[in-house]
Design a protein around this motif. Sequence first.
Motif, PDB file in Angstrom:
ATOM      1  N   ASN A 150     -14.460  41.270  29.038  1.00 33.60           N
ATOM      2  CA  ASN A 150     -14.044  39.895  29.352  1.00 33.60           C
ATOM      3  C   ASN A 150     -13.526  39.827  30.780  1.00 33.60           C
ATOM      4  OD1 ASN A 150     -14.186  38.425  26.688  1.00 33.60           O
ATOM      5  ND2 ASN A 150     -12.953  40.185  26.119  1.00 33.60           N
ATOM      6  N   GLY A 151     -13.734  38.692  31.403  1.00 38.02           N
ATOM      7  CA  GLY A 151     -13.201  38.471  32.740  1.00 38.02           C
ATOM      8  C   GLY A 151     -14.108  37.568  33.543  1.00 38.02           C
ATOM      9  N   THR A 152     -13.519  36.889  34.510  1.00 37.16           N
ATOM     10  CA  THR A 152     -14.277  36.051  35.435  1.00 37.16           C
ATOM     11  C   THR A 152     -14.018  36.574  36.835  1.00 37.16           C
ATOM     12  OG1 THR A 152     -14.055  34.145  33.977  1.00 37.16           O
ATOM     13  CG2 THR A 152     -14.666  33.691  36.251  1.00 37.16           C
ATOM     14  N   TYR A 153     -15.099  36.790  37.580  1.00 35.20           N
ATOM     15  CA  TYR A 153     -15.004  37.398  38.903  1.00 35.20           C
ATOM     16  C   TYR A 153     -15.767  36.566  39.923  1.00 35.20           C
ATOM     17  CZ  TYR A 153     -13.802  41.187  35.763  1.00 35.20           C
ATOM     18  OH  TYR A 153     -13.233  41.925  34.755  1.00 35.20           O
ATOM     19  N   ASN A 154     -15.328  36.645  41.160  1.00 42.36           N
ATOM     20  CA  ASN A 154     -15.973  35.897  42.240  1.00 42.36           C
ATOM     21  C   ASN A 154     -16.546  36.851  43.271  1.00 42.36           C
ATOM     22  OD1 ASN A 154     -15.305  33.094  41.515  1.00 42.36           O
ATOM     23  ND2 ASN A 154     -13.222  33.834  41.698  1.00 42.36           N
ATOM     24  N   PRO A 165     -18.373  37.059  46.981  1.00 44.14           N
ATOM     25  CA  PRO A 165     -18.014  38.422  47.379  1.00 44.14           C
ATOM     26  C   PRO A 165     -16.512  38.637  47.518  1.00 44.14           C
ATOM     27  CG  PRO A 165     -18.593  37.197  49.328  1.00 44.14           C
ATOM     28  CD  PRO A 165     -18.700  36.237  48.159  1.00 44.14           C
ATOM     29  N   GLU A 166     -15.689  37.659  47.112  1.00 46.00           N
ATOM     30  CA  GLU A 166     -14.241  37.784  47.285  1.00 46.00           C
ATOM     31  C   GLU A 166     -13.684  39.032  46.608  1.00 46.00           C
ATOM     32  OE1 GLU A 166     -15.629  34.868  46.221  1.00 46.00           O
ATOM     33  OE2 GLU A 166     -15.415  33.706  48.064  1.00 46.00           O
ATOM     34  N   GLU A 167     -14.195  39.325  45.415  1.00 47.48           N
ATOM     35  CA  GLU A 167     -13.740  40.515  44.697  1.00 47.48           C
ATOM     36  C   GLU A 167     -14.749  41.637  44.912  1.00 47.48           C
ATOM     37  OE1 GLU A 167     -11.581  39.573  40.823  1.00 47.48           O
ATOM     38  OE2 GLU A 167     -12.840  37.809  41.149  1.00 47.48           O
ATOM     39  N   SER A 168     -14.263  42.757  45.350  1.00 47.42           N
ATOM     40  CA  SER A 168     -15.159  43.880  45.627  1.00 47.42           C
ATOM     41  C   SER A 168     -15.642  44.508  44.328  1.00 47.42           C
ATOM     42  CB  SER A 168     -14.445  44.934  46.466  1.00 47.42           C
ATOM     43  OG  SER A 168     -13.476  45.610  45.679  1.00 47.42           O
ATOM     44  N   LEU A 169     -16.729  45.236  44.426  1.00 47.00           N
ATOM     45  CA  LEU A 169     -17.260  45.949  43.270  1.00 47.00           C
ATOM     46  C   LEU A 169     -16.218  46.935  42.747  1.00 47.00           C
ATOM     47  CD1 LEU A 169     -19.588  46.616  41.358  1.00 47.00           C
ATOM     48  CD2 LEU A 169     -20.390  48.265  43.055  1.00 47.00           C
ATOM     49  N   ASP A 170     -15.511  47.609  43.643  1.00 49.31           N
ATOM     50  CA  ASP A 170     -14.480  48.564  43.217  1.00 49.31           C
ATOM     51  C   ASP A 170     -13.377  47.871  42.419  1.00 49.31           C
ATOM     52  OD1 ASP A 170     -15.732  50.794  44.259  1.00 49.31           O
ATOM     53  OD2 ASP A 170     -14.659  50.703  46.164  1.00 49.31           O
ATOM     54  N   GLN A 171     -12.974  46.678  42.830  1.00 52.94           N
ATOM     55  CA  GLN A 171     -11.949  45.933  42.090  1.00 52.94           C
ATOM     56  C   GLN A 171     -12.438  45.601  40.680  1.00 52.94           C
ATOM     57  OE1 GLN A 171     -11.606  42.783  45.064  1.00 52.94           O
ATOM     58  NE2 GLN A 171      -9.405  43.191  45.209  1.00 52.94           N
ATOM     59  N   ILE A 172     -13.677  45.135  40.588  1.00 55.41           N
ATOM     60  CA  ILE A 172     -14.234  44.750  39.281  1.00 55.41           C
ATOM     61  C   ILE A 172     -14.394  45.971  38.391  1.00 55.41           C
ATOM     62  CG2 ILE A 172     -16.243  43.763  38.110  1.00 55.41           C
ATOM     63  CD1 ILE A 172     -16.569  41.983  40.659  1.00 55.41           C
ATOM     64  N   LEU A 173     -14.904  47.069  38.947  1.00 57.94           N
ATOM     65  CA  LEU A 173     -15.073  48.289  38.152  1.00 57.94           C
ATOM     66  C   LEU A 173     -13.735  48.822  37.660  1.00 57.94           C
ATOM     67  CD1 LEU A 173     -17.889  50.188  40.076  1.00 57.94           C
ATOM     68  CD2 LEU A 173     -18.045  49.082  37.838  1.00 57.94           C
ATOM     69  N   ILE A 212     -11.106  47.079  36.872  1.00 62.90           N
ATOM     70  CA  ILE A 212     -10.703  46.232  35.743  1.00 62.90           C
ATOM     71  C   ILE A 212     -11.541  46.549  34.509  1.00 62.90           C
ATOM     72  CG2 ILE A 212     -10.610  43.851  34.877  1.00 62.90           C
ATOM     73  CD1 ILE A 212     -10.002  43.051  37.864  1.00 62.90           C
ATOM     74  N   LEU A 213     -12.866  46.632  34.666  1.00 64.96           N
ATOM     75  CA  LEU A 213     -13.746  46.943  33.531  1.00 64.96           C
ATOM     76  C   LEU A 213     -13.370  48.280  32.903  1.00 64.96           C
ATOM     77  CD1 LEU A 213     -17.302  45.890  34.799  1.00 64.96           C
ATOM     78  CD2 LEU A 213     -15.849  44.689  33.166  1.00 64.96           C
ATOM     79  N   CYS A 214     -13.065  49.253  33.741  1.00 63.62           N
ATOM     80  CA  CYS A 214     -12.722  50.580  33.228  1.00 63.62           C
ATOM     81  C   CYS A 214     -11.376  50.577  32.510  1.00 63.62           C
ATOM     82  CB  CYS A 214     -12.733  51.606  34.362  1.00 63.62           C
ATOM     83  SG  CYS A 214     -14.416  51.979  34.906  1.00 63.62           S
ATOM     84  N   LYS A 215     -10.406  49.834  33.027  1.00 67.97           N
ATOM     85  CA  LYS A 215      -9.102  49.738  32.351  1.00 67.97           C
ATOM     86  C   LYS A 215      -9.243  49.042  31.009  1.00 67.97           C
ATOM     87  CE  LYS A 215      -5.977  50.032  36.261  1.00 67.97           C
ATOM     88  NZ  LYS A 215      -5.012  49.344  37.128  1.00 67.97           N
ATOM     89  N   GLN A 216     -10.040  47.975  30.963  1.00 70.96           N
ATOM     90  CA  GLN A 216     -10.246  47.235  29.715  1.00 70.96           C
ATOM     91  C   GLN A 216     -10.885  48.102  28.636  1.00 70.96           C
ATOM     92  OE1 GLN A 216     -12.820  43.954  30.685  1.00 70.96           O
ATOM     93  NE2 GLN A 216     -11.118  42.561  31.074  1.00 70.96           N
ATOM     94  N   ASN A 217     -11.793  48.980  29.046  1.00 64.39           N
ATOM     95  CA  ASN A 217     -12.606  49.727  28.085  1.00 64.39           C
ATOM     96  C   ASN A 217     -12.331  51.224  28.080  1.00 64.39           C
ATOM     97  OD1 ASN A 217     -14.409  47.509  27.058  1.00 64.39           O
ATOM     98  ND2 ASN A 217     -14.736  47.303  29.247  1.00 64.39           N
ATOM     99  N   ASN A 218     -11.262  51.645  28.733  1.00 61.78           N
ATOM    100  CA  ASN A 218     -10.907  53.060  28.762  1.00 61.78           C
ATOM    101  C   ASN A 218     -12.043  53.934  29.287  1.00 61.78           C
ATOM    102  OD1 ASN A 218      -8.474  54.193  28.358  1.00 61.78           O
ATOM    103  ND2 ASN A 218      -8.748  54.622  26.186  1.00 61.78           N
ATOM    104  N   LEU A 219     -12.583  53.557  30.422  1.00 60.43           N
ATOM    105  CA  LEU A 219     -13.712  54.267  31.015  1.00 60.43           C
ATOM    106  C   LEU A 219     -13.322  54.927  32.328  1.00 60.43           C
ATOM    107  CD1 LEU A 219     -16.465  51.538  30.532  1.00 60.43           C
ATOM    108  CD2 LEU A 219     -16.012  53.505  29.063  1.00 60.43           C
TER     109      LEU A 219
END
Length: 135
Positions: free
Chosen positions: A99-103, A105-113, A115-122
Amino acid sequence: VDARSKENKVEVYVASGIVEFSEAGNQVNRILLHPGELGTITMKHILSTKSNNENPMAWKTGIMDFQDTRLSEAIKVLNELYRVNIVCLEPDLDTTHTNGTYNYPEESLDQILTILCKQNNLKVEKSEDKIYLSK
């Protein structure tokens, strides 16, 4: 319209209006697409599906909206938008949702990854040309 030759398919997402979608030179096999629908032509068939979000337009809007979205779908959007190659190392990660909404190029790929990893323990590992996700 997404017509990347490496995938041997054409996809059309309809944001407004009605679009007639068919194979080149084959008007017999055609469908009408309405707003919110995604049409796909592959080597074997043509089909339409109702899109649950506007992620097919993320390349244009910059908005990625993952609401109970399969991790594999989120990765597909990230790969296309950031022009990277993210790979899940474990097959059961495909059933994981995020889950999440991202923008972009404001949010970098590293920032999104992150968050995704914290959400899913990755965990994330990067090589020269790939980004690997694992548990």
